[in-house]
Write a protein that holds these residues in place. Structure first.
Motif, short mmCIF file in Angstrom:
data_model
loop_
_atom_site.label_atom_id
_atom_site.label_comp_id
_atom_site.label_asym_id
_atom_site.label_seq_id
_atom_site.Cartn_x
_atom_site.Cartn_y
_atom_site.Cartn_z
N GLU A 1 12.20 -14.46 -14.27
CA GLU A 1 12.87 -13.72 -15.33
C GLU A 1 12.64 -12.22 -15.17
OE1 GLU A 1 12.72 -17.10 -18.87
OE2 GLU A 1 11.71 -15.17 -19.14
N ARG A 2 13.55 -11.47 -15.73
CA ARG A 2 13.41 -10.02 -15.71
C ARG A 2 12.24 -9.61 -16.60
NH1 ARG A 2 18.90 -7.13 -16.77
NH2 ARG A 2 18.59 -8.06 -18.84
N GLU A 3 11.45 -8.65 -16.13
CA GLU A 3 10.30 -8.19 -16.88
C GLU A 3 10.30 -6.67 -16.95
OE1 GLU A 3 6.48 -8.82 -15.11
OE2 GLU A 3 7.20 -8.44 -13.08
N GLY A 4 9.83 -6.15 -18.05
CA GLY A 4 9.70 -4.72 -18.21
C GLY A 4 8.43 -4.23 -17.53
N VAL A 5 8.52 -3.13 -16.80
CA VAL A 5 7.34 -2.60 -16.13
C VAL A 5 6.92 -1.25 -16.70
CG1 VAL A 5 7.75 -3.87 -14.01
CG2 VAL A 5 8.70 -1.59 -14.24
N ALA A 6 7.87 -0.43 -17.16
CA ALA A 6 7.52 0.89 -17.67
C ALA A 6 8.63 1.39 -18.57
CB ALA A 6 7.29 1.88 -16.53
N ARG B 1 -0.76 2.35 -11.29
CA ARG B 1 -0.03 2.42 -10.01
C ARG B 1 1.36 3.01 -10.18
NH1 ARG B 1 1.38 -2.06 -7.43
NH2 ARG B 1 1.53 -3.37 -9.31
N PHE B 2 2.01 2.76 -11.31
CA PHE B 2 3.36 3.24 -11.57
C PHE B 2 3.31 4.36 -12.61
CE2 PHE B 2 6.02 -0.81 -10.49
CZ PHE B 2 5.34 -0.93 -9.28
N THR B 3 4.21 5.33 -12.43
CA THR B 3 4.32 6.43 -13.38
C THR B 3 5.79 6.68 -13.68
OG1 THR B 3 2.33 7.47 -12.44
CG2 THR B 3 3.74 8.84 -13.84
N VAL B 4 6.12 6.71 -14.96
CA VAL B 4 7.49 6.97 -15.38
C VAL B 4 7.58 8.41 -15.86
CG1 VAL B 4 7.07 6.08 -17.72
CG2 VAL B 4 9.39 6.12 -16.80
N GLY C 1 0.80 -1.22 0.00
CA GLY C 1 0.00 0.00 0.00
C GLY C 1 0.82 1.26 0.00
N GLY C 2 2.10 1.14 0.28
CA GLY C 2 2.98 2.29 0.34
C GLY C 2 3.47 2.72 -1.03
N SER C 3 4.32 3.74 -1.03
CA SER C 3 4.85 4.32 -2.27
C SER C 3 6.36 4.46 -2.19
CB SER C 3 4.23 5.70 -2.53
OG SER C 3 2.83 5.62 -2.71
N LEU C 4 6.98 4.37 -3.33
CA LEU C 4 8.41 4.63 -3.47
C LEU C 4 8.62 5.35 -4.78
CD1 LEU C 4 10.37 1.37 -2.50
CD2 LEU C 4 10.50 3.59 -1.35
N ARG C 5 9.67 6.16 -4.82
CA ARG C 5 10.08 6.75 -6.09
C ARG C 5 11.52 6.35 -6.37
NH1 ARG C 5 10.58 13.09 -7.89
NH2 ARG C 5 12.41 12.95 -6.52
N LEU C 6 11.70 5.62 -7.45
CA LEU C 6 13.03 5.24 -7.88
C LEU C 6 13.59 6.30 -8.82
CD1 LEU C 6 12.50 1.43 -8.63
CD2 LEU C 6 13.00 2.57 -6.45
N ILE D 1 17.78 12.81 -15.27
CA ILE D 1 17.30 11.86 -14.27
C ILE D 1 15.94 11.33 -14.70
CG2 ILE D 1 16.68 11.49 -11.85
CD1 ILE D 1 18.50 13.78 -11.09
N PHE D 2 15.76 10.06 -14.50
CA PHE D 2 14.51 9.40 -14.84
C PHE D 2 13.92 8.81 -13.56
CE2 PHE D 2 15.34 9.89 -19.27
CZ PHE D 2 16.72 9.93 -19.32
N TYR D 3 12.61 8.87 -13.47
CA TYR D 3 11.93 8.45 -12.26
C TYR D 3 10.91 7.36 -12.54
CZ TYR D 3 13.81 12.84 -10.43
OH TYR D 3 14.63 13.86 -10.05
N LEU D 4 10.74 6.52 -11.53
CA LEU D 4 9.63 5.57 -11.54
C LEU D 4 8.90 5.75 -10.22
CD1 LEU D 4 8.19 3.26 -13.05
CD2 LEU D 4 9.58 1.67 -11.69
N GLN D 5 7.76 6.39 -10.27
CA GLN D 5 6.91 6.56 -9.09
C GLN D 5 6.04 5.33 -8.94
OE1 GLN D 5 6.74 9.11 -6.77
NE2 GLN D 5 5.27 7.80 -5.70
N MET D 6 6.13 4.69 -7.80
CA MET D 6 5.39 3.46 -7.57
C MET D 6 4.44 3.66 -6.40
SD MET D 6 8.44 0.66 -8.10
CE MET D 6 9.26 1.09 -6.58
#
Length: 127
Positions: free
Chosen positions: A46-51, A68-71, A15-20, A79-84
Protein backbone atom coordinates in the motif's frame (compact mmCIF):
# COMPACT_ATOMS: atom_id res chain seq x y z
CA UNK A 1 -6.67 22.88 -9.82
CA UNK A 2 -3.14 22.16 -8.69
CA UNK A 3 -0.91 20.18 -10.99
CA UNK A 4 2.21 18.56 -9.61
CA UNK A 5 5.15 17.15 -11.54
CA UNK A 6 7.76 15.00 -9.81
CA UNK A 7 11.28 14.39 -11.04
CA UNK A 8 14.61 13.16 -9.77
CA UNK A 9 14.00 9.46 -9.40
CA UNK A 10 16.54 6.88 -10.46
CA UNK A 11 18.41 3.69 -9.66
CA UNK A 12 21.29 3.57 -7.22
CA UNK A 13 23.01 1.44 -4.66
CA UNK A 14 22.26 1.39 -0.98
CA UNK A 15 23.88 4.19 0.95
CA UNK A 16 23.49 6.70 -1.84
CA UNK A 17 21.42 9.88 -2.03
CA UNK A 18 18.75 11.29 -4.29
CA UNK A 19 16.82 14.52 -4.31
CA UNK A 20 13.29 14.39 -5.62
CA UNK A 21 11.58 17.53 -6.88
CA UNK A 22 7.91 18.37 -7.09
CA UNK A 23 6.97 21.37 -9.18
CA UNK A 24 3.59 22.96 -8.62
CA UNK A 25 1.78 24.82 -11.37
CA UNK A 26 -0.22 26.80 -8.85
CA UNK A 27 1.29 29.74 -7.07
CA UNK A 28 -0.36 30.05 -3.68
CA UNK A 29 -0.68 33.54 -2.36
CA UNK A 30 1.33 34.50 0.67
CA UNK A 31 -1.85 34.24 2.70
CA UNK A 32 -2.69 30.71 1.61
CA UNK A 33 -1.89 27.77 3.81
CA UNK A 34 -1.26 24.35 2.37
CA UNK A 35 0.50 21.07 3.01
CA UNK A 36 2.63 19.03 0.64
CA UNK A 37 3.21 15.37 1.32
CA UNK A 38 5.55 12.79 -0.12
CA UNK A 39 4.31 9.24 -0.44
CA UNK A 40 5.74 6.05 -1.81
CA UNK A 41 4.35 2.76 -2.99
CA UNK A 42 6.46 -0.35 -3.21
CA UNK A 43 5.41 -3.20 -5.50
CA UNK A 44 2.65 -5.19 -3.88
CA UNK A 45 2.31 -2.81 -0.96
CA UNK A 46 0.00 0.00 0.00
CA UNK A 47 0.98 3.60 -0.47
CA UNK A 48 2.56 5.12 2.62
CA UNK A 49 3.37 8.65 3.64
CA UNK A 50 7.05 9.34 4.25
CA UNK A 51 7.29 13.12 4.75
CA UNK A 52 5.14 16.23 4.72
CA UNK A 53 5.46 19.93 5.30
CA UNK A 54 3.11 22.73 6.20
CA UNK A 55 3.44 26.04 4.34
CA UNK A 56 4.28 27.73 7.63
CA UNK A 57 7.17 25.44 8.37
CA UNK A 58 6.17 22.37 10.43
CA UNK A 59 7.36 19.05 9.05
CA UNK A 60 6.47 15.47 9.69
CA UNK A 61 8.33 12.25 8.91
CA UNK A 62 7.55 8.58 9.04
CA UNK A 63 9.66 6.72 11.57
CA UNK A 64 11.24 4.67 8.80
CA UNK A 65 12.85 7.75 7.22
CA UNK A 66 13.57 10.01 10.18
CA UNK A 67 17.15 11.19 10.15
CA UNK A 68 17.60 10.17 6.50
CA UNK A 69 14.97 12.15 4.55
CA UNK A 70 14.46 15.90 4.57
CA UNK A 71 11.51 17.75 3.07
CA UNK A 72 11.85 21.38 2.02
CA UNK A 73 10.30 24.00 -0.20
CA UNK A 74 11.38 26.78 -2.52
CA UNK A 75 8.42 29.10 -2.22
CA UNK A 76 9.66 31.54 -4.81
CA UNK A 77 9.65 28.85 -7.49
CA UNK A 78 6.81 26.65 -6.17
CA UNK A 79 9.09 23.61 -5.93
CA UNK A 80 9.14 21.07 -3.15
CA UNK A 81 12.02 18.75 -2.44
CA UNK A 82 12.59 15.43 -0.77
CA UNK A 83 16.26 14.89 0.00
CA UNK A 84 16.89 11.21 0.60
CA UNK A 85 20.19 10.15 2.16
CA UNK A 86 21.56 6.77 3.20
CA UNK A 87 19.03 5.05 0.99
CA UNK A 88 18.11 1.44 1.69
CA UNK A 89 16.64 -1.25 -0.56
CA UNK A 90 13.36 -0.93 1.36
CA UNK A 91 13.11 2.67 0.12
CA UNK A 92 12.45 1.32 -3.36
CA UNK A 93 9.14 2.37 -4.85
CA UNK A 94 7.18 4.93 -6.80
CA UNK A 95 7.32 8.29 -5.07
CA UNK A 96 4.49 10.78 -5.30
CA UNK A 97 4.01 14.30 -4.06
CA UNK A 98 0.59 15.50 -3.08
CA UNK A 99 -1.08 18.77 -2.14
CA UNK A 100 -3.85 19.80 0.21
CA UNK A 101 -5.26 23.25 0.84
CA UNK A 102 -5.12 24.34 4.42
CA UNK A 103 -2.36 24.04 6.94
CA UNK A 104 -2.15 21.32 9.52
CA UNK A 105 0.15 20.66 12.43
CA UNK A 106 1.71 18.24 12.13
CA UNK A 107 1.18 17.99 8.38
CA UNK A 108 -0.53 14.68 7.65
CA UNK A 109 1.04 11.52 6.27
CA UNK A 110 -2.29 9.94 5.34
CA UNK A 111 -3.04 9.90 1.62
CA UNK A 112 -6.74 10.54 2.14
CA UNK A 113 -5.85 14.00 3.43
CA UNK A 114 -4.57 15.11 0.03
CA UNK A 115 -6.57 15.79 -3.09
CA UNK A 116 -4.00 16.71 -5.74
CA UNK A 117 -1.36 14.22 -6.84
CA UNK A 118 1.58 14.07 -9.20
CA UNK A 119 2.27 11.21 -11.59
CA UNK A 120 5.16 9.80 -9.56
CA UNK A 121 8.84 9.16 -10.03
CA UNK A 122 10.49 5.79 -9.52
CA UNK A 123 13.28 5.11 -7.07
CA UNK A 124 15.14 1.80 -7.10
CA UNK A 125 17.74 1.05 -4.45
CA UNK A 126 19.85 -2.06 -4.83
CA UNK A 127 21.85 -3.77 -2.11
Amino acid sequence: EVQLVESGGGSLQAGGSLRLSCASTRSPSRYTNYCVGWFRQAPGKEREGVAALDSNGPKNYADSVKGRFTVSQDKSNNIFYLQMDNLKPEDTGMYYCAWKWGGWKPPPLTDSSYNHWGQGTRVTVSS
